[in-house]
Design an enzyme around this catalytic site. Structure first.
Site, PDB file in Angstrom:
ATOM      1  N   LYS A  42     -10.783  -1.745   6.514  1.00 49.29           N
ATOM      2  CA  LYS A  42      -9.728  -1.519   7.260  1.00 49.29           C
ATOM      3  C   LYS A  42      -9.721  -0.983   8.489  1.00 49.29           C
ATOM      4  O   LYS A  42     -10.671  -0.157   9.202  1.00 49.29           O
ATOM      5  CB  LYS A  42      -8.741  -0.216   6.791  1.00 49.29           C
ATOM      6  CG  LYS A  42      -7.888   0.282   7.518  1.00 49.29           C
ATOM      7  CD  LYS A  42      -7.085   1.121   6.706  1.00 49.29           C
ATOM      8  CE  LYS A  42      -5.981   1.972   7.683  1.00 49.29           C
ATOM      9  NZ  LYS A  42      -4.893   2.545   7.042  1.00 49.29           N
TER      10      LYS A  42
ATOM     11  N   GLU B   7       0.613  -1.315   0.175  1.00 46.80           N
ATOM     12  CA  GLU B   7       0.067   0.000  -0.451  1.00 46.80           C
ATOM     13  C   GLU B   7       1.142   1.186  -0.043  1.00 46.80           C
ATOM     14  O   GLU B   7       1.570   1.666   0.756  1.00 46.80           O
ATOM     15  CB  GLU B   7      -1.415   0.377   1.010  1.00 46.80           C
ATOM     16  CG  GLU B   7      -1.682   1.542   1.399  1.00 46.80           C
ATOM     17  CD  GLU B   7      -2.914   0.690   3.136  1.00 46.80           C
ATOM     18  OE1 GLU B   7      -2.737   0.391   3.212  1.00 46.80           O
ATOM     19  OE2 GLU B   7      -2.992   2.574   3.529  1.00 46.80           O
TER      20      GLU B   7
ATOM     21  N   ARG C 171       0.027  10.688   0.538  1.00 40.43           N
ATOM     22  CA  ARG C 171       1.071  11.756   1.430  1.00 40.43           C
ATOM     23  C   ARG C 171       0.925  12.239   0.788  1.00 40.43           C
ATOM     24  O   ARG C 171       1.441  13.521   2.145  1.00 40.43           O
ATOM     25  CB  ARG C 171       0.472  11.023   2.712  1.00 40.43           C
ATOM     26  CG  ARG C 171      -0.250   9.861   3.529  1.00 40.43           C
ATOM     27  CD  ARG C 171       0.335   9.350   4.640  1.00 40.43           C
ATOM     28  NE  ARG C 171      -1.023   9.002   5.375  1.00 40.43           N
ATOM     29  CZ  ARG C 171      -0.352   8.021   6.265  1.00 40.43           C
ATOM     30  NH1 ARG C 171       0.748   8.000   6.894  1.00 40.43           N
ATOM     31  NH2 ARG C 171      -1.755   6.839   6.257  1.00 40.43           N
TER      32      ARG C 171
ATOM     33  N   THR D 108      -5.054   6.205   1.673  1.00 43.77           N
ATOM     34  CA  THR D 108      -4.891   7.636   2.453  1.00 43.77           C
ATOM     35  C   THR D 108      -6.127   8.218   1.608  1.00 43.77           C
ATOM     36  O   THR D 108      -5.684   8.908   0.516  1.00 43.77           O
ATOM     37  CB  THR D 108      -3.682   8.053   2.653  1.00 43.77           C
ATOM     38  OG1 THR D 108      -2.718   7.609   3.455  1.00 43.77           O
ATOM     39  CG2 THR D 108      -4.277   9.414   3.458  1.00 43.77           C
TER      40      THR D 108
HETATM   41  C1  3PG Z   1      -1.270   4.427   8.470  1.00 46.26           C
HETATM   42  O1  3PG Z   1      -1.845   4.856   8.016  1.00 46.26           O
HETATM   43  O2  3PG Z   1       0.346   5.380   8.892  1.00 46.26           O
HETATM   44  C2  3PG Z   1      -0.784   3.210   8.854  1.00 46.26           C
HETATM   45  O3  3PG Z   1      -2.704   2.760   9.766  1.00 46.26           O
HETATM   46  C3  3PG Z   1       0.406   3.014   8.886  1.00 46.26           C
HETATM   47  O4  3PG Z   1       0.431   2.911  10.457  1.00 46.26           O
HETATM   48  P1  3PG Z   1       1.545   2.480  11.709  1.00 46.26           P
HETATM   49  O5  3PG Z   1       2.969   3.585  10.793  1.00 46.26           O
HETATM   50  O6  3PG Z   1       1.102   2.475  12.924  1.00 46.26           O
HETATM   51  O7  3PG Z   1       2.292   1.016  11.192  1.00 46.26           O
END
Ligand code: 3PG
Length: 216
Positions: free
Chosen positions: A132, A44, A48, A72
């Protein structure tokens, strides 16, 4: 048209999904290769960073045997952009009503974000049966998902947010967990430093754990 059921099987077989925040397009293929070399092939890429879509396109065109998705997703236009740049699946952190029709029209697997049983059931009603669970650890982690398995038997979860290697077994032992996601496998710092061998090592460690907890 993607075979969504095949993608769901790939997600469950992977067991772990690296969540990638990529700052330079040229890092996209090396990080994807490092993860695939360690046995993780469902990736994934979070939308961002300015180059996130380019990173998805590079991975998608690389010829690597990986499934690359966009994470995201927070507005309707993200869905079309992700598709255009080659994302094969989508992940959202949360799923307000304004995203639903775009998500439903996406021709691949969509893993919409939820944090509560009401949200999970509402999305199931809209046709989404893999969601999710975010942010997983602050919302009770594996014990919350275990509690949801009896009343929501047809819904599978991808817990993400605060998941670590140490916490993985508690999630992977639950039948209603398709896969767990996390950034610890390829942190932005390791990506920026080009620590490909370390990323492969972390991926291998996670993928070995998946195999030992989910034989066959
Ligand atoms: C995110 O969208 O940042 C993910 O959920 C990753 O989370 P993490 O950095 O706690 O693994």
């Amino acid at each position: 048209m993607a075979d969504v059921n095949a993608q769901k099987r790939q997600l469950r077989a992977a067991g772990v999904v690296p969540v990638l925040t990529i700052d330079r397009t040229e890092d996209a293929v090396p990080v994807a290769k490092a993860l695939a070399d360690g046995g993780l092939r469902v990736l994934e890429v979070t939308l961002r960073t300015a180059c996130a879509l380019d990173a998805i396109r590079e991975i998608s065109n690389s010829g690597l045997d990986v499934l690359v998705g966009a994470g995201t997703i927070t507005c309707e236009s993200d869905v079309g952009s992700a598709l255009k740049y080659g994302a094969q699946f989508l992940v959202t952190p949360a799923t307000p009503a304004f995203l639903l029709s775009e998500l439903a029209a996406f021709p691949g697997l969509v893993v919409p974000g939820i944090a509560t049983p009401t949200e999970a059931l509402s999305l199931y009603d809209h046709g989404f049966d893999v969601v999710k669970f975010f942010p997983a650890e602050p919302y009770g982690g594996a014990s919350t998902l275990k509690a949801l398995s009896a009343p929501l038997p047809n819904i599978s979860f991808m817990p993400t947010g605060g998941v670590s290697f140490e916490k993985l077994p508690s999630y992977l032992k639950l039948p209603n967990v398709a896969a767990a996601g996390g950034s610890w496998l390829a942190t932005p710092a390791d990506i920026q430093a080009g620590n490909w061998a370390r990323i492969t090592e972390l991926a291998q460690e996670a993928s070995d754990l998946v195999k030992s907890l989910r034989p066959g």
